[in-house]
Design a protein around this motif. Structure first.
Motif, PDB file in Angstrom:
ATOM      1  N   THR A  83       3.246   0.854   3.540  1.00 24.50           N
ATOM      2  CA  THR A  83       2.316   1.841   4.065  1.00 24.50           C
ATOM      3  C   THR A  83       2.742   2.215   5.467  1.00 24.50           C
ATOM      4  N   ALA A  94      -3.700   5.820   7.281  1.00 22.00           N
ATOM      5  CA  ALA A  94      -2.767   4.964   6.539  1.00 22.00           C
ATOM      6  C   ALA A  94      -2.380   5.654   5.239  1.00 22.00           C
ATOM      7  N   GLY A  96       0.479   5.397   1.883  1.00 25.09           N
ATOM      8  CA  GLY A  96       1.510   4.579   1.242  1.00 25.09           C
ATOM      9  C   GLY A  96       1.348   4.585  -0.256  1.00 25.09           C
ATOM     10  N   ASN A 101      -2.774   0.909  -1.910  1.00 27.84           N
ATOM     11  CA  ASN A 101      -3.727   1.527  -0.985  1.00 27.84           C
ATOM     12  C   ASN A 101      -4.309   2.773  -1.651  1.00 27.84           C
ATOM     13  N   ALA A 104      -6.061   5.791   0.336  1.00 23.27           N
ATOM     14  CA  ALA A 104      -5.272   6.601   1.268  1.00 23.27           C
ATOM     15  C   ALA A 104      -4.920   7.949   0.667  1.00 23.27           C
ATOM     16  N   ARG A 258       3.046  -1.761  10.667  1.00 28.08           N
ATOM     17  CA  ARG A 258       3.398  -0.514  10.002  1.00 28.08           C
ATOM     18  C   ARG A 258       4.153   0.421  10.935  1.00 28.08           C
TER      19      ARG A 258
END
Length: 381
Positions: A83, A94, A96, A101, A104, A258
Motif C-alpha cells: 500500500t 492509503a 493499494g 485494503n 481504499a 509506506r
C-alpha cells in the motif's frame, strides 16, 4: 571457440548474470570492474550507523530472473507494504491491493470507481508501442494525475509521457503482481550474494579498450555510456537522472513504512519513505532515516519545503545525512523503442545491460543471461 576465459566487462547485475550463466555451462569466466565493489548502480554505503542505498530502490522478490537464480532467500529480505500513501492537501489516502485494503478502492479523492475499473481494463489489454504510458492512462483522470503519474515517475525516473507504453506496462504489471522489499543490509546485498558464486572477479581493474581481448570472447556489461566508449558508438539514448536525499528525522514523524507521494505535485519530490520504519537497522537505535527522490534539479530549500507539505512537519531541524546525484540512473525506453533483438555486437563481442531489455533489475539480469546464452549458442556450447 577460444581457449581463453570469457571476459565480462562490468560487475553490475548484467555482468554477474552473464558470468553465472557461462559458469553453469562449464565456461571459464573473468569479470573486470573499475570499482572497488560489485553491483554497479545497485550499491549500499554505511555512514555513521545509517544504511544508505545509492539511490532509493526496492527489489521485487518475484522478478523472474531472481526466482530463477534463487537468491532472495540468501538476503534476509524484508517485504514492503503493498500500500502507498497519497497526500492530497493535508489529507493522506492509503491506496493499494484491494485484497488487503478493500476500502481504499472506494475513496473518490484518488479517482472514481469507474476510473479504477478503467485501470483494470488497461491491464487486461495489449499496450500500443506507438503510444506512451501517459497516452494510455491519462483518460483515467484523477486516478492518473494524483496517483499513477507521481508513482510511475518514481518508477521510471522520468515522466510517463516519455516512456514506451509496452515497456512501461511490463513494469507496471510486475509491480502489481510483485513482492517488493529490501535486504536488511541494503540493496548491495543482492549483487554481493551473486558475486559470491563467481570464481574470478577482478575489481579496481578499469578497462579502457577491448584491444587486450583480441581473439577472446567478450561481454560488455557496463553502463550505456561506458559501453559506447568501448564499442565506439557515436550516439546513445537519453538516460534518466535522479537525486536521493537522506535525512535524519524525528521518530515521532510517522510510524508508517509506506511510500508517500504527492497527489498535487506541489514540488520536486516524487516519493518519500521512512526506511527505518521498514527496516529498523537502516538507522542507529533511537534515530529515523527518511529517503526522498527528486528527478529534475532542485535546491535543498525546495526539497525541504516540499517535504514539509507532504509530511505536515517542520523540516528545518532535519539533518541531511547524504545526497546522491545519479545522472545516469535508468535508460529511457522512448515511444516506439523495443528491446534489442540480439546481444551480438560483432564477432566474439556481445553486449548486456538494462538499456537493451527493460529499465529494471530484472531487465539487467535478463540481458546478461541472454548475452551469455547467445555467446554459447554461437560458439556451439
Amino acid at each position: 571457440m577460444s581457449d581463453k576465459p570469457v571476459a565480462v566487462i562490468g560487475a553490475g547485475l548484467a555482468g554477474l548474470s552473464a558470468a553465472l550463466t557461462l559458469q553453469e555451462a562449464g565456461r571459464e569466466v573473468v569479470i573486470y570492474d573499475g570499482s572497488d565493489r560489485v553491483g554497479g548502480r545497485v550499491a549500499t554505503d554505511y555512514i555513521d550507523g545509517f544504511t544508505l542505498d545509492r539511490g532509493f530502490q526496492l527489489i521485487n522478490a518475484k522478478y523472474p530472473e531472481l526466482l530463477r537464480l534463487g537468491v532472495v532467500d540468501e538476503l534476509d529480505f524484508i517485504f514492503a507494504p503493498r500500500t502507498i500513501d497519497v497526500c492530497v492537501g493535508e489529507k493522506r489516502i492509503a491506496l493499494g491491493d484491494p485484497r488487503s485494503n478493500p476500502f481504499a478502492s472506494l475513496n473518490p479523492a484518488a479517482g472514481t470507481l469507474i476510473q479504477k475499473l478503467g485501470l483494470v481494463a488497461y491491464l487486461l489489454r495489449t499496450a500500443d508501442a506507438a503510444k506512451s504510458v501517459e497516452e494510455e492512462l491519462s483518460h483515467l483522470g484523477k486516478l492518473y494525475s494524483r496517483v499513477l503519474k507521481p508513482f510511475l515517475s518514481g518508477v521510471f525516473l522520468t515522466s510517463p509521457a516519455s516512456v514506451n507504453a509496452v515497456i512501461g506496462k511490463g513494469l507496471i504489471t510486475s509491480f502489481i503482481s510483485g513482492k517488493p522489499g529490501l535486504p536488511r543490509k541494503g540493496v548491495g546485498a543482492l549483487p554481493a550474494a551473486l558475486a559470491a558464486r563467481i570464481r574470478k572477479i577482478e575489481l579496481n581493474h578499469r578497462i579502457d579498450s577491448l584491444s587486450q581481448f583480441e581473439n577472446q570472447e567478450v561481454i560488455v556489461a557496463t553502463d550505456l555510456t561506458t559501453a559506447a566508449q568501448l564499442l565506439d558508438i557515436a550516439n546513445v539514448p537519453k538516460l534518466a537522472g535522479s537525486t536521493t536525499w537522506y535525512y535524519e528525522v524525528p521518530q515521532e514523524l510517522t510510524g508508517s513504512a509506506r511510500l508517500l507521494i504527492d497527489g498535487e505535485h506541489r514540488g520536486p519530490v516524487v516519493n518519500s519513505i521512512v526506511l527505518s520504519n521498514l527496516i529498523s537497522t537502516y538507522a542507529p537505535d533511537g534515530k529515523s532515516l527518511l529517503a526522498s527522490t527528486t528527478l529534475d534539479f532542485a535546491s535543498e530549500s525546495e526539497v525541504r519545503r516540499h517535504l514539509a507539505l507532504m509530511w505536515g512537519a517542520h523540516t528545518g531541524g532535519w539533518s541531511l545525512i547524504a545526497k546522491y546525484d545519479i545522472p545516469k540512473s535508468l535508460p529511457i525506453f522512448a515511444i516506439g523503442n523495443q528491446s534489442a533483438a540480439s546481444s551480438q555486437f560483432s564477432n566474439n563481442i556481445y553486449v548486456a545491460g538494462d538499456y537493451r531489455t527493460a529499465p529494471s533489475q530484472n531487465g539487467a539480469l535478463l540481458s546478461g543471461r541472454l548475452a551469455a546464452q547467445e555467446l554459447l549458442l554461437d560458439q556451439g556450447r
